[in-house]
Design a protein around this motif. Sequence first.
Motif, PDB file in Angstrom:
ATOM      1  N   SER A  36       0.811  -1.221   0.070  1.00 52.38           N
ATOM      2  CA  SER A  36      -0.072   0.124  -0.029  1.00 52.38           C
ATOM      3  C   SER A  36       0.936   1.110  -0.044  1.00 52.38           C
ATOM      4  N   ARG A  37       0.841   1.866  -1.019  1.00 54.95           N
ATOM      5  CA  ARG A  37       1.814   3.436  -1.269  1.00 54.95           C
ATOM      6  C   ARG A  37       0.934   4.385  -1.442  1.00 54.95           C
ATOM      7  N   PRO A  38       1.431   5.750  -1.148  1.00 59.07           N
ATOM      8  CA  PRO A  38       0.598   6.770  -1.435  1.00 59.07           C
ATOM      9  C   PRO A  38       0.393   6.987  -2.879  1.00 59.07           C
ATOM     10  N   ILE A  39      -1.010   7.747  -3.328  1.00 58.50           N
ATOM     11  CA  ILE A  39      -1.234   7.870  -4.458  1.00 58.50           C
ATOM     12  C   ILE A  39      -1.773   9.454  -4.741  1.00 58.50           C
ATOM     13  N   VAL A  40      -1.587   9.833  -6.119  1.00 56.24           N
ATOM     14  CA  VAL A  40      -1.836  11.207  -6.107  1.00 56.24           C
ATOM     15  C   VAL A  40      -2.789  11.211  -7.390  1.00 56.24           C
ATOM     16  N   VAL A  41      -4.088  11.982  -7.077  1.00 48.14           N
ATOM     17  CA  VAL A  41      -5.301  11.718  -7.986  1.00 48.14           C
ATOM     18  C   VAL A  41      -5.682  13.350  -8.121  1.00 48.14           C
ATOM     19  N   SER A  42      -6.274  13.552  -9.145  1.00 44.70           N
ATOM     20  CA  SER A  42      -6.876  14.860  -9.619  1.00 44.70           C
ATOM     21  C   SER A  42      -7.692  15.515  -8.493  1.00 44.70           C
ATOM     22  N   ALA A  43      -7.499  16.698  -8.332  1.00 43.66           N
ATOM     23  CA  ALA A  43      -8.275  17.506  -7.343  1.00 43.66           C
ATOM     24  C   ALA A  43      -9.838  17.631  -7.463  1.00 43.66           C
ATOM     25  N   ASP A  44     -10.292  17.128  -8.841  1.00 43.80           N
ATOM     26  CA  ASP A  44     -11.528  17.096  -9.092  1.00 43.80           C
ATOM     27  C   ASP A  44     -12.212  15.707  -8.615  1.00 43.80           C
ATOM     28  N   SER A  45     -11.483  14.839  -8.137  1.00 44.78           N
ATOM     29  CA  SER A  45     -12.074  13.502  -7.625  1.00 44.78           C
ATOM     30  C   SER A  45     -12.725  13.629  -6.460  1.00 44.78           C
ATOM     31  N   GLU A  46     -13.739  12.855  -6.130  1.00 41.15           N
ATOM     32  CA  GLU A  46     -14.532  12.620  -5.320  1.00 41.15           C
ATOM     33  C   GLU A  46     -14.182  11.279  -4.575  1.00 41.15           C
ATOM     34  N   MET A  47     -14.025  11.221  -3.266  1.00 40.67           N
ATOM     35  CA  MET A  47     -13.306  10.210  -2.467  1.00 40.67           C
ATOM     36  C   MET A  47     -14.527  10.097  -1.651  1.00 40.67           C
ATOM     37  N   LYS A  48     -14.765   8.593  -1.344  1.00 39.79           N
ATOM     38  CA  LYS A  48     -15.319   8.003  -0.428  1.00 39.79           C
ATOM     39  C   LYS A  48     -14.965   7.086   0.415  1.00 39.79           C
ATOM     40  N   ILE A  49     -14.764   6.989   1.826  1.00 34.79           N
ATOM     41  CA  ILE A  49     -14.240   6.156   2.606  1.00 34.79           C
ATOM     42  C   ILE A  49     -15.675   5.512   3.407  1.00 34.79           C
ATOM     43  N   ILE A  50     -15.577   4.037   3.570  1.00 36.01           N
ATOM     44  CA  ILE A  50     -16.566   3.401   4.057  1.00 36.01           C
ATOM     45  C   ILE A  50     -15.706   2.722   5.109  1.00 36.01           C
ATOM     46  N   ILE A  51     -16.220   3.041   6.405  1.00 37.48           N
ATOM     47  CA  ILE A  51     -15.549   2.242   7.735  1.00 37.48           C
ATOM     48  C   ILE A  51     -16.157   0.955   7.962  1.00 37.48           C
ATOM     49  N   SER A  52     -15.465  -0.049   8.136  1.00 39.44           N
ATOM     50  CA  SER A  52     -15.921  -1.426   8.226  1.00 39.44           C
ATOM     51  C   SER A  52     -16.977  -1.459   9.213  1.00 39.44           C
TER      52      SER A  52
END
Length: 296
Positions: free
Chosen positions: A217-233
């Motif tokens: 698992s490494r850092p990644i760089v994405v577009s600032a236009d990206s929408e992120m969703k994190i689902i907590i287990s």
Amino acid sequence: MEQFRNIGIIGRLGSAKVLETIRRLKRYLLGRHLNVILEESIAEMLPGHHLQTSSRKLLGEVCDLVIVVGGDGSMLGAARALLKSKVPVLGINRGNLGFLTDIAPSQLEEKIAEVLSGRYTTEQRFLLETEVRRNGVPIGQGDALNDVVLHPGKSTRMIEFELFIDGQFVYSLKADGLIISTPTGSTAYALSAGGPIMHPKLDVIGVVPMYPHTLSSRPIVVSADSEMKIIISSDLTIYPLVSFDGQNHITCTPGDTIHIQRKPHKLTLIHPLDHNYYAVCRDKLGWGSRLGQGED
């Protein structure tokens, strides 16, 4: 005629050095016949100032320029409060690092004079906005100039979560947490977690796992236009926190979802003309100076 007539001052509380610098700044600005407006909390620390005061939120509405005296933490708090007013912000460093507050107290009069005479550069910095939802219902939100961090709080247990970017599944991960960083925040907490340094002019977001259970698992760089969703287990037995610039927090429960995207409003930072991002990095991060003498 001065470009900036109404100048607001925000300062870090609890510091004698900050108050000393604010008194000096106030004298200088009044000596140039400018209207000085103090943020309410710092005004209480300066009895007998005889100046107009304002709440932090309204300061941007009544000022042409706001000067923040303190460290980067002071600038982060000011940025979130002043964002919608679009007022430009200038920093005088009374903290430790000073990536955002770049005028040294020893150069106060000289550099402020340059800015007031129009000799400065401006820089736009974007922020992240976050909404935490429980069973689809929003239960909290926050803004961040540096980073949004999912972490276990006081617990020593790892967090398990899934990450989606623009609706696409990226990975499920067990880690100490996850840092979602702007370029501004790439030299802060994300850097200590092994994230990349991203130049402030880049329109990107860094995603940095904190001590992941898998070495791949490494850092990644994405577009600032990206929408992120994190689902907590939903199997998690702890209640992790989402932090915004390390200053504001929301407590999450297993199964909550965290939605992160770029805010439409941007912060305008003012720098003296000799501001150099790489020189700041050399100074603050201890990078090596040039070899040899007399080079171009």
